[in-house]
Design a protein around this motif. Structure first.
Motif, mmCIF file in Angstrom:
data_model
loop_
_atom_site.group_PDB
_atom_site.id
_atom_site.type_symbol
_atom_site.label_atom_id
_atom_site.label_comp_id
_atom_site.label_asym_id
_atom_site.label_seq_id
_atom_site.Cartn_x
_atom_site.Cartn_y
_atom_site.Cartn_z
ATOM 1 N N ILE A 28 0.701 -0.937 0.212
ATOM 2 C CA ILE A 28 -0.291 0.170 -0.492
ATOM 3 C C ILE A 28 0.725 1.070 -0.299
ATOM 4 O O ILE A 28 1.703 1.343 0.442
ATOM 5 C CB ILE A 28 -1.158 -0.010 1.239
ATOM 6 N N HIS A 29 0.453 2.459 -0.826
ATOM 7 C CA HIS A 29 0.871 2.883 -0.622
ATOM 8 C C HIS A 29 0.030 4.341 -0.754
ATOM 9 O O HIS A 29 -0.756 4.583 -1.442
ATOM 10 C CB HIS A 29 1.594 3.577 -2.399
ATOM 11 N N GLY A 30 0.988 5.891 -0.297
ATOM 12 C CA GLY A 30 -0.081 6.793 -0.146
ATOM 13 C C GLY A 30 0.511 8.349 0.538
ATOM 14 O O GLY A 30 1.447 7.817 0.448
ATOM 15 N N LYS A 31 -0.492 8.980 0.973
ATOM 16 C CA LYS A 31 0.130 10.671 1.251
ATOM 17 C C LYS A 31 0.559 10.726 2.522
ATOM 18 O O LYS A 31 0.904 11.462 2.699
ATOM 19 C CB LYS A 31 -1.201 11.108 0.356
ATOM 20 N N LYS A 32 0.339 9.188 3.670
ATOM 21 C CA LYS A 32 1.176 9.382 4.499
ATOM 22 C C LYS A 32 1.105 8.777 4.903
ATOM 23 O O LYS A 32 0.759 7.229 4.691
ATOM 24 C CB LYS A 32 -0.131 10.403 5.509
ATOM 25 N N PRO A 33 1.964 7.763 6.641
ATOM 26 C CA PRO A 33 2.188 6.492 6.511
ATOM 27 C C PRO A 33 1.242 5.534 6.924
ATOM 28 O O PRO A 33 0.240 6.417 7.675
ATOM 29 C CB PRO A 33 3.807 7.226 7.633
ATOM 30 N N ILE A 34 1.439 4.171 6.667
ATOM 31 C CA ILE A 34 0.176 3.500 7.142
ATOM 32 C C ILE A 34 1.216 2.298 7.035
ATOM 33 O O ILE A 34 1.177 1.184 6.489
ATOM 34 C CB ILE A 34 -0.479 3.648 5.704
ATOM 35 N N THR A 35 0.534 1.717 8.474
ATOM 36 C CA THR A 35 1.746 -0.006 9.478
ATOM 37 C C THR A 35 0.115 -0.012 9.844
ATOM 38 O O THR A 35 0.638 -1.362 9.927
ATOM 39 C CB THR A 35 2.412 1.408 10.063
ATOM 40 N N GLU A 36 -0.850 0.543 10.191
ATOM 41 C CA GLU A 36 -1.416 -0.504 11.006
ATOM 42 C C GLU A 36 -2.590 -0.683 9.990
ATOM 43 O O GLU A 36 -3.014 0.173 9.598
ATOM 44 C CB GLU A 36 -2.064 -0.142 12.031
ATOM 45 N N PRO A 37 -3.642 -2.083 10.313
ATOM 46 C CA PRO A 37 -4.761 -1.696 9.525
ATOM 47 C C PRO A 37 -5.696 -1.074 9.979
ATOM 48 O O PRO A 37 -7.173 -0.396 9.262
ATOM 49 C CB PRO A 37 -5.579 -3.586 9.343
ATOM 50 N N ALA A 38 -6.090 -0.318 11.309
ATOM 51 C CA ALA A 38 -6.923 0.325 11.610
ATOM 52 C C ALA A 38 -6.252 1.460 11.468
ATOM 53 O O ALA A 38 -7.610 2.331 11.612
ATOM 54 C CB ALA A 38 -6.590 0.980 13.868
ATOM 55 N N GLN A 39 -5.766 1.630 11.227
ATOM 56 C CA GLN A 39 -5.324 3.429 10.028
ATOM 57 C C GLN A 39 -6.305 3.592 8.680
ATOM 58 O O GLN A 39 -6.129 4.431 8.150
ATOM 59 C CB GLN A 39 -4.397 3.421 9.175
#
Length: 331
Positions: A142-153
């Motif tokens: 997954i690539h985004g505009k902010k860090p994503i490390t956990e499914p809750a995000q």
């Protein structure tokens, strides 16, 4: 003498094969890594093996139809061979969607060989309108505009999902799915229609999506399945020699070869992105990956239920796929 005569006769037959054109349609840019590492080497090999009697004409970048239409294009003879993402039509091909299950497959080369070997037992029933050539896959994150490390995000986010299975996962996590094909993804991200995208590494650059996202999660999150499908009438009109050439190129060996070549090229994109100004590779810990895996468990149950409705024993089918993956050390 008899053997030499037979060999000569075979050579004459091959030389006399009526020339045919194979219209190969796909929806990637002609400069894409898969076009260079998979489509073009396959086409050249077919032309060489057929002694030039089969000429492959490429139609890239949706020239003959939209990405989601490529199965029907092969069925209807709009193209003779097409490259299909079955996940672009969620629910239509539920069996092969097993290859899309999150965190199931880690290595695209052996994973492609495993998926193809397994799916050959199901293809005739699930894709009866075409001649199945082979299947392969890519692995992405997954690539985004902010860090994503956990499914809750994911809750509240708008995600361009790679396929129907990833879309179901995003929905379960409280996200909103943005269903656009790969060629349309950059526009969706730049306009704010989507906040993040599930995609393989190098294609982020190849499709110009690196202009729209800046953070890239370092995990093997999902896979997308792809099928090369052929128009039956086109194949049926070939000579015996030409059919053998196509059969030899619609093989498990080619599935693994294409999957490995493309997979290596895609994975190399991670290092490229790491060196690009403004881009961050986001570490994901083992404990965080475990959170993602646990969150994905209901998606496995949904897949089993979906194929059960098609008369397939989901539990056994998944066990068989896992066995193929384990045999090839693909997981």
């Amino acid at each position: 003498m008899l053997a030499l005569a037979a060999l000569a006769a075979s050579g004459m037959a091959a030389a006399q094969d009526k020339p045919v054109e194979l219209r190969f349609a796909h929806w990637l840019p002609p400069t894409h890594s898969l076009a260079k590492t998979g489509f073009e080497p396959w086409a050249k090999s077919v032309e060489a093996a057929s002694k030039g009697s089969i000429k492959v004409a490429m139609f890239p970048a949706q020239q003959l139809g939209k990405a989601a239409d490529h199965y029907d294009m092969a069925r209807d003879g709009i193209a003779d061979l097409t490259w299909i993402n079955p996940g672009y039509q969620a629910g239509r091909f539920p069996v092969i969607a097993a290859g899309e299950l999150p965190f199931l497959i880690g290595k695209p080369g052996p994973g492609s060989a495993a998926l193809d070997a397994w799916y050959r037992n199901h293809a005739a029933k699930e894709m009866p309108d075409v001649k199945y050539c082979f299947a392969h896959l890519h692995v992405g994150t997954i690539h985004g505009k902010k860090p994503i490390t956990e499914p809750a995000q994911i809750k509240g986010m708008k995600i361009r999902s790679a396929n129907g299975t990833v879309a179901a996962f995003v929905s379960q996590l409280g996200g909103t799915n943005v269903q656009v094909s790969a060629p349309e993804a950059r526009d969706a991200l730049e306009k704010g229609v989507a906040d993040a995208i599930t995609f393989p590494w190098d294609s982020i650059i190849g499709f110009g999506i690196d202009k729209a996202v800046t953070h890239h999660s370092d995990m093997r999150m999902y896979a997308s399945d792809f099928v090369w499908a052929m128009n039956k009438n086109w194949y049926d009109k070939l000579s015996a020699n030409q059919k053998k050439v196509i059969d030899d190129h619609c093989s498990n060996e080619w599935a693994g070869k294409v999957g490995a070549a493309w997979g290596d090229s895609e994975d190399a994109g991670q290092a490229k992105l790491a060196k690009m100004p403004g881009h961050t590779i986001v570490p994901v810990s083992a404990a965080q990956v475990d959170q993602w895996k646990k969150a994905a468990e209901p998606i496995y149950a949904q897949w089993m239920q979906a194929v059960q409705q098609k008369g397939v024993d989901g539990k056994k089918a998944l066990a068989d796929l896992r066995q193929e993956l384990e045999k090839r050390k693909a997981n």
